[in-house]
Write a protein that holds these residues in place. Structure first.
Motif, PDB file in Angstrom:
ATOM      1  N   CYS A 443      11.210   6.676  -7.858  1.00  0.00           N
ATOM      2  CA  CYS A 443      10.712   5.304  -7.783  1.00  0.00           C
ATOM      3  C   CYS A 443      10.571   4.751  -9.199  1.00  0.00           C
ATOM      4  N   LYS A 445       9.066   2.264 -10.304  1.00  0.00           N
ATOM      5  CA  LYS A 445       7.723   1.729 -10.585  1.00  0.00           C
ATOM      6  C   LYS A 445       6.761   2.811 -11.075  1.00  0.00           C
ATOM      7  N   CYS A 446       6.877   4.031 -10.528  1.00  0.00           N
ATOM      8  CA  CYS A 446       5.801   4.985 -10.811  1.00  0.00           C
ATOM      9  C   CYS A 446       6.255   6.303 -11.436  1.00  0.00           C
ATOM     10  N   GLY A 487       3.990   8.409  -7.408  1.00  0.00           N
ATOM     11  CA  GLY A 487       3.637   7.864  -6.092  1.00  0.00           C
ATOM     12  C   GLY A 487       2.899   6.557  -6.254  1.00  0.00           C
ATOM     13  N   CYS A 488       3.352   5.548  -5.532  1.00  0.00           N
ATOM     14  CA  CYS A 488       2.680   4.248  -5.572  1.00  0.00           C
ATOM     15  C   CYS A 488       2.939   3.536  -4.250  1.00  0.00           C
ATOM     16  N   ASP A 490       4.800   1.161  -3.623  1.00  0.00           N
ATOM     17  CA  ASP A 490       6.201   0.792  -3.428  1.00  0.00           C
ATOM     18  C   ASP A 490       7.035   1.890  -2.794  1.00  0.00           C
ATOM     19  N   CYS A 491       6.601   3.138  -2.923  1.00  0.00           N
ATOM     20  CA  CYS A 491       7.460   4.239  -2.487  1.00  0.00           C
ATOM     21  C   CYS A 491       6.763   5.088  -1.421  1.00  0.00           C
TER      22      CYS A 491
HETATM   23 ZN   LIG Z   1       6.424   4.522  -6.586  1.00  0.00          ZN
END
Ligand SMILES: [Zn+2]
Length: 591
Positions: A443, A445-446, A487-488, A490-491
């Motif tokens: 991901c 983002k994270c 982990g966030c 978004d995922c």
């Molecule tokens: Zn994420």
């Protein structure tokens, strides 16, 4: 990321020198490097679980409490050995207890010192929960109103067990399908057990447990699914197929349903086809260097066969659709024969193999050739007749796309010969062999970066050093950072979002053609292809790891049987310091 490509001028040399100094400084302070040094001090082997795969089944041989109290994790079992990660080298009691556990399992313990982040990665297996039990998980792609609605809908489903008639059956399915769609799932699985029915979603290729449905709710859902998919409701002892459409967020979703009987009742699998997978641009498939150039070049030729191989779920159909879309134009006639039609492609005549065998791949293909097509897509070659007609079509001025069920590009040749193809038709008919697997993408983002230990870098660089310059890929000079999942929202808190292919590709050029004609064995063809510039799937995977796109866990899961990966892990597991200690009469357990 620092790629040093050109070293032909003095300033880039100076830059490279400066960069390498900075990297050395960074590395000397890294947790991984410190752990590697500590391992040496304690006569233990060092390991980075960021790149060495953790087998979740093995992790669970210890309870979470045991693992925490020993500061340890079990992570692999191989050839009578139990591999154990230690984070507290001085904890002698832990080592004694773990040795007993291994011996009781009939295994020889192998201890490794790992960093705190490494051990936490292994321990993370204990915290994986069904999505519905972990509300953080649900904060996911569902946001705001969507999220609240799904949560309340779902708890309604689970709490209603005492009075199932309260909720309309159509609503049950709607909640489950909408939830799956929101979570980007490809499949919904209903699996009946003795008391409850497990509901799982497949997201980015991985099954995620959603929760347990009460039997009463499931019975209602099952009848409803059968009804809307036009199946026979009273038939419970045979497999049935059907499909229906739903509209979610103004998108039409084709839901393909299969039901099979089982000892605790019928299981349902629903596949959600949104059509998005059919339109991946060729540039985004994950092909690189010469593999990308050759696939593009062969796709643009007016004839020849493009053969993609891999097991079910390896993404081979998505790749062929993507290539087909890239050449689709109004002045070309394109016909497909598929089993079944997975996505509707504009401007293309698509036909489907019939269940009652009145229109098989072979029959369909024979008919298609008479339709004067320019391009043909044959969903899969699995019998002699289809192989014969498809190769013939490729030899007579058609561009043919197809798939084979084999494990590697080089293995396709033997498979085609098993199907009765002559080497001469293979050599002149097939233009390019492709094999692929899918890996999950970190991901963006994270994902988290860390500085790997020198030992890890050396092992990775060694495997990359086998890549032929003809592969046309940039080999990084150094590997300053590696990446791991976090982990966030978004995922779905998995740390991964979406998937890409790892590929091996070789065109049938003059050299490869001569080799195939001479009756060379699979491993000889493979070796020659590598020398000719083929990246293996694991090399392609490792390059994607170094790029920060995926992780070694993913590459291992999809290409773990490849010899290059095995040798990488042998390298990582071995340790010259330890060998020396043993040679001097000590043991690796000696502190
Ligand atoms: Zn994420």
């Amino acid at each position: 990321m620092v790629y040093v490509v050109h070293k032909d001028d003095a300033s880039s040399d100076a830059n490279a020198e400066y960069t390498s100094k900075v990297l050395d400084a960074l590395r000397s302070r890294s947790i991984e490097e410190e752990t590697a040094l500590a391992a040496e001090k304690h006569g233990l082997r060092y390991l980075d679980l960021g790149i060495y795969p953790v087998d979740e089944k093995i992790v669970f041989l210890l309870t979470k409490e045991q693992a925490m109290s020993y500061g340890a994790a079990l992570f692999q079992k191989d050839k009578g050995k139990l591999r154990i990660a230690l984070s507290e080298p001085e904890n002698v009691a832990a080592r004694t207890a773990l040795t007993t556990i291994a011996t009781d399992l009939g295994l020889e313990p192998e201890f490794f010192l790992v960093s705190r982040p490494s051990i936490e990665k292994a321990w993370h297996e204990y915290d994986k929960k069904p999505l519905i039990e972990n509300l953080d998980f649900m904060h996911v792609t569902l946001k705001g109103d969507d999220l609240q609605k799904f949560e309340s809908d779902f708890s309604e489903l689970l709490e209603i067990k005492h009075n199932a008639s309260k909720i309309p059956t159509s609503r049950i399915l709607e909640i489950i399908i909408a939830g799956a769609y929101k979570l980007r799932s490809s499949d919904i699985h209903f699996e009946p057990f003795e008391d409850t029915v497990r509901l799982r979603y497949r997201i980015d290729g991985e099954l995620q447990e959603i929760g347990q449905l009460p039997n009463e709710i499931y019975r209602l859902a099952l009848s409803r699914v059968k009804m809307i998919s036009k199946m026979k409701i009273n038939i419970r002892d045979r497999s049935q197929d059907g499909h229906f459409f739903v509209e979610l967020e103004k998108k039409r979703i084709d839901v393909r349903v299969n039901i099979i009987p089982g000892n605790h009742g019928e299981s349902i699998n629903m596949r959600l086809l949104t059509g998005e997978e059919a339109f991946v641009p060729v540039e985004e498939l994950g092909l690189r260097g010469r593999a990308y150039d050759e696939v593009k070049r062969q796709t643009e030729r007016p004839f020849g066969m493009i053969l993609n191989t891999g097991p079910t779920g390896s993404g081979k159909t998505t790749t062929l659709y993507s290539l087909l879309n890239s050449v689709n134009s109004p002045h070309l006639k394109i016909i497909t024969i598929e089993d079944p039609i997975e996505y509707v492609l504009p401007g293309i005549v698509q036909t489907e193999v019939s269940k009652d065998k009145s229109y098989t791949f072979a029959q369909g293909l024979r008919a298609i050739v008479r339709q004067d097509p320019d391009i043909i897509l044959v969903g899969e070659i699995r019998d002699e007749e289809t192989a014969d007609i498809a190769l013939n079509a490729a030899l007579t001025g058609h561009l043919v796309f197809s798939t084979l069920h084999t494990n590697s590009a080089a293995a396709s040749i033997a498979r085609l010969m098993e199907l009765g193809a002559k080497t001469s038709s293979i050599v002149t008919g097939v233009s390019i062999f492709i094999a692929q697997r899918l890996v999950r993408i970190l991901c963006p983002k994270c994902k988290a970066s860390y500085v790997p230990a020198q030992k890890t870098v050396t092992a990775l660089k060694k495997i990359l050093s086998y890549i032929s310059p003809k592969a046309g890929v940039v080999i990084p000079d150094d590997i300053p950072l590696l990446y791991k999942p976090a982990g966030c929202n978004d995922c779905n808190f998995t740390g991964y979002r979406g998937r890409k292919g790892i590929f091996e590709v070789f065109p049938v050029n003059e050299k490869m053609g001569a080799l195939i004609s001479s009756g060379a064995l699979e491993n000889e063809i493979r070796a020659a292809a590598i020398e000719d510039g083929m990246l293996t799937m694991s090399q392609d995977g490792i390059l994607k790891v170094i790029d920060g796109n995926t992780t070694m866990d993913e590459v291992w899961d999809s290409a773990g049987k490849e010899e290059a990966l095995q040798s990488l892990y042998d390298d990582i597991l071995s340790d010259s310091n330890v060998k020396e200690t043993i040679a001097k009469g000590g043991t690796q357990e000696e502190v």
